[in-house]
Motif scaffolding. Structure first.
Motif, PDB file in Angstrom:
ATOM      1  N   TYR A 105       0.850  -1.195   0.000  1.00  0.00           N
ATOM      2  CA  TYR A 105       0.000   0.000   0.000  1.00  0.00           C
ATOM      3  C   TYR A 105       0.883   1.241   0.000  1.00  0.00           C
ATOM      4  O   TYR A 105       1.906   1.295   0.690  1.00  0.00           O
ATOM      5  N   ALA A 106       0.485   2.255  -0.762  1.00  0.00           N
ATOM      6  CA  ALA A 106       1.156   3.552  -0.742  1.00  0.00           C
ATOM      7  C   ALA A 106       0.132   4.629  -1.044  1.00  0.00           C
ATOM      8  O   ALA A 106      -0.817   4.396  -1.800  1.00  0.00           O
ATOM      9  N   ASP A 107       0.302   5.811  -0.447  1.00  0.00           N
ATOM     10  CA  ASP A 107      -0.631   6.903  -0.727  1.00  0.00           C
ATOM     11  C   ASP A 107       0.109   8.229  -0.876  1.00  0.00           C
ATOM     12  O   ASP A 107       1.324   8.318  -0.646  1.00  0.00           O
ATOM     13  N   THR A 108      -0.627   9.237  -1.268  1.00  0.00           N
ATOM     14  CA  THR A 108      -0.031  10.545  -1.551  1.00  0.00           C
ATOM     15  C   THR A 108       0.413  11.275  -0.295  1.00  0.00           C
ATOM     16  O   THR A 108       1.128  12.278  -0.375  1.00  0.00           O
ATOM     17  N   ALA A 109       0.019  10.788   0.900  1.00  0.00           N
ATOM     18  CA  ALA A 109       0.489  11.402   2.141  1.00  0.00           C
ATOM     19  C   ALA A 109       1.885  10.934   2.512  1.00  0.00           C
ATOM     20  O   ALA A 109       2.547  11.558   3.347  1.00  0.00           O
ATOM     21  N   GLY A 110       2.332   9.800   1.924  1.00  0.00           N
ATOM     22  CA  GLY A 110       3.666   9.291   2.212  1.00  0.00           C
ATOM     23  C   GLY A 110       3.708   7.956   2.915  1.00  0.00           C
ATOM     24  O   GLY A 110       4.783   7.404   3.158  1.00  0.00           O
ATOM     25  N   THR A 111       2.558   7.402   3.256  1.00  0.00           N
ATOM     26  CA  THR A 111       2.525   6.072   3.872  1.00  0.00           C
ATOM     27  C   THR A 111       2.842   5.006   2.832  1.00  0.00           C
ATOM     28  O   THR A 111       2.367   5.066   1.690  1.00  0.00           O
ATOM     29  N   SER A 112       3.632   4.009   3.227  1.00  0.00           N
ATOM     30  CA  SER A 112       3.872   2.839   2.384  1.00  0.00           C
ATOM     31  C   SER A 112       4.085   1.631   3.288  1.00  0.00           C
ATOM     32  O   SER A 112       4.873   1.682   4.229  1.00  0.00           O
ATOM     33  N   THR A 113       3.352   0.562   3.025  1.00  0.00           N
ATOM     34  CA  THR A 113       3.410  -0.633   3.865  1.00  0.00           C
ATOM     35  C   THR A 113       3.445  -1.889   3.003  1.00  0.00           C
ATOM     36  O   THR A 113       2.879  -1.925   1.919  1.00  0.00           O
ATOM     37  N   ILE A 114       4.121  -2.918   3.517  1.00  0.00           N
ATOM     38  CA  ILE A 114       4.126  -4.245   2.915  1.00  0.00           C
ATOM     39  C   ILE A 114       3.713  -5.231   4.001  1.00  0.00           C
ATOM     40  O   ILE A 114       4.248  -5.193   5.115  1.00  0.00           O
ATOM     41  N   GLN A 115       2.766  -6.114   3.664  1.00  0.00           N
ATOM     42  CA  GLN A 115       2.254  -7.033   4.672  1.00  0.00           C
ATOM     43  C   GLN A 115       2.094  -8.442   4.102  1.00  0.00           C
ATOM     44  O   GLN A 115       1.912  -8.621   2.898  1.00  0.00           O
TER      45      GLN A 115
END
Length: 506
Positions: free
Chosen positions: A175-185
């Motif tokens: 997951y990634a968004d324009t706010a800067g969050t990025s996660t791998i699960q």
């Protein structure tokens, strides 16, 4: 030992695809955009009388772009793992948002999509708790164990047929968004089930299923002593034989001691769904119903007795709805839904949280595939045990005339999650604090608030079990989610008991 995310998933061009999609969404004026790439592998094996009866192994790989543009949602999905493909999907999502905005404006609606704030979680990795990935175990070993267990049941007197199955899932998300969050699960879960069927010479038949719940665990769940499989399978034939001989219940009011293997489903239907705030606000009315627990009753609705304390939880170890982050980049949390019998919380996603004045979502957005938009889905909703509370045997010992309910079976509940009826795998008559043999044709019926209001005691932590299901349905188009519900044994006083054969004959 903690696991790492599957290397073949990490090797995909995750960030490059996300960068291409998010850059295009920004360039087209999106107020918010998020990118989600998923690979979900689901496999199942089925045996009938210790012989293979079918199997499947399916992988779903793709990505989705969701945007807010002009105060409206836009969503599109694709499978072309190229930068141009990702940018094209983002363009389609923005076009969908523009169309939605025009439709909303034409309808005269003032509502605009806004999202509750969430801290940025950059470059975060989370893997669920398990020891042996079931997809690393040879298929022959899986079916061999099921066949061995099936053969053992078939050898017992009175067992005519045995059905066995094993479902396994490995879910990977970026997951990634324009706010800067990025996660791998990475999440792993499995559900083993065995059902013994008895048919007597006169043609009467019944069945009994194992109580082992589905779990966010690995292959060790079947082989490592986490569940007493040998003990449960050894006891099943005699329990089934006793059920075949059991008398039909006499309808009336009884005190019930409800085992966690049955109570988890009552929690799911009457508390879990009822405290989804989108449902309480009417967003699910066209498909899965609404909720009697409406938003205006927050903080005042007497849901049950003072013994009732229920949490929503996305962090419980081995929970089927446990994640590190939801599908909107919200970190997993635990919170109160019912405290001392009073409704004090709901399950939220970012849009519903903002719409209703909550500062933050509690992380309940989930999509079951890369081709579906995230919707508000259930957390692990669990009834808390009483610290230092009684054992199941002590609860039974406190009952003069009642029924001990074990295992889930059929159920029915109305569209507001208020009037319900539940059956079970087995029912034991309680007389003067002792079990006095099984009954059959039993169902308990109540309204949600009457049932939970009749709860006179809850068991201690030693009675707590995390139950659950793989197949909770919601939304249009329909989506399926796995969810767990923990609970102790509990005592309910004066519950209406129906005889299901008499009810069917009316």
């Amino acid at each position: 030992m903690p696991h790492e995310v599957d290397g073949s998933f990490v090797a995909l061009p995750l960030r490059a695809l996300a960068d291409a999609a998010l850059a295009r969404a920004r360039a087209l004026g999106a107020e918010h955009a998020d990118f989600r790439l998923e690979r979900v592998r689901s496999a199942a094996w089925r045996l009938r009388d210790a012989r293979p009866a079918g199997s499947s192994d399916v992988t779903d790989l793709g990505y989705a772009v969701r945007v807010v543009h002009g105060g409206a949602w836009g969503f599109a999905a694709g499978v072309d793992l190229t930068m141009d493909g990702a940018a094209k999907v983002a363009t389609q999502a923005v076009a969908m948002a523009k169309l939605s905005a025009r439709v909303i404006a034409a309808a005269g609606s003032p509502e605009r999509v806004e999202l509750a704030a969430e801290p940025v979680h950059a470059d975060r990795t989370w893997v669920s708790s398990y020891e042996v990935n079931p997809f690393d175990v040879p298929d022959e070993e899986k079916t061999g164990l099921l066949a061995q267990w099936s053969a053992g049941l078939l050898a017992a007197d009175g067992v005519s047929h045995v059905d066995a199955s094993l479902m396994t899932v490995q879910e990977n998300k970026f997951y990634a968004d324009t706010a800067g969050t990025s996660t791998i699960q990475q999440r792993v879960r499995l559900h083993p089930t065995l059902t013994a069927v008895s048919v007597d010479p006169g043609g009467d038949f019944d069945s009994m299923r194992t109580l082992a719940p589905p779990a966010g665990r690995g292959w060790e769940y079947l082989t490592g002593g986490t569940w007493d499989w040998s003990g449960e399978l050894a006891a099943l034939p005699e329990l089934l034989a006793e059920k075949m001989r059991a008398p039909s219940v006499r309808a009336g009011r009884y005190d019930l001691v409800v085992d966690p293997s049955n109570l988890w489903l009552t929690i799911h239907e009457s508390v879990g769904h009822a405290t989804e705030l989108d449902r309480a606000l009417g967003y699910e009315a066209a498909y899965a119903g609404t909720s009697f627990a409406t938003f205006d009753q927050l903080g005042t609705l007497k849901y049950g007795s003072a013994h009732m304390n229920v949490t929503g939880d996305r962090t419980a170890e081995h929970g089927l709805a446990t994640v590190g982050f939801d599908d909107e980049g919200v970190a997993a949390q635990s919170w109160d839904l019912v405290r001392d019998g009073v409704l004090v919380g709901y399950q939220l996603d970012r849009r519903i949280a903002k719409l209703t004045g909550f500062e933050r979502s509690n992380g309940c957005a989930f999509a079951d595939s890369p081709g579906h938009v995230p919707v508000q889905r259930m957390a692990n909703v669990s009834l808390q045990p009483a610290p230092g509370g009684p054992s199941t045997e002590e609860l039974i010992g406190s009952v003069d005339r009642g029924i001990y309910v074990v295992g889930d079976r059929s159920w029915s509940i109305d569209m507001q999650r208020y009037n319900f009826q539940f059956t079970g795998q087995r029912f034991f008559l309680i007389e003067h604090g002792r079990l006095a043999g099984q009954l059959k044709d039993v169902a308990y019926q109540a309204t949600t608030t009457d049932f939970w209001g009749s709860m006179a005691a809850v068991g201690g932590p030693q009675t707590y079990v995390l139950g659950g299901a793989f197949n909770c349905g919601k939304a249009q188009p329909g989506q399926v989610a796995a969810v767990s519900h923990g609970c102790p044994s509990a005592l309910f006083e004066g519950v209406s008991i129906l005889n299901t054969t008499q009810e069917a004959g009316r």
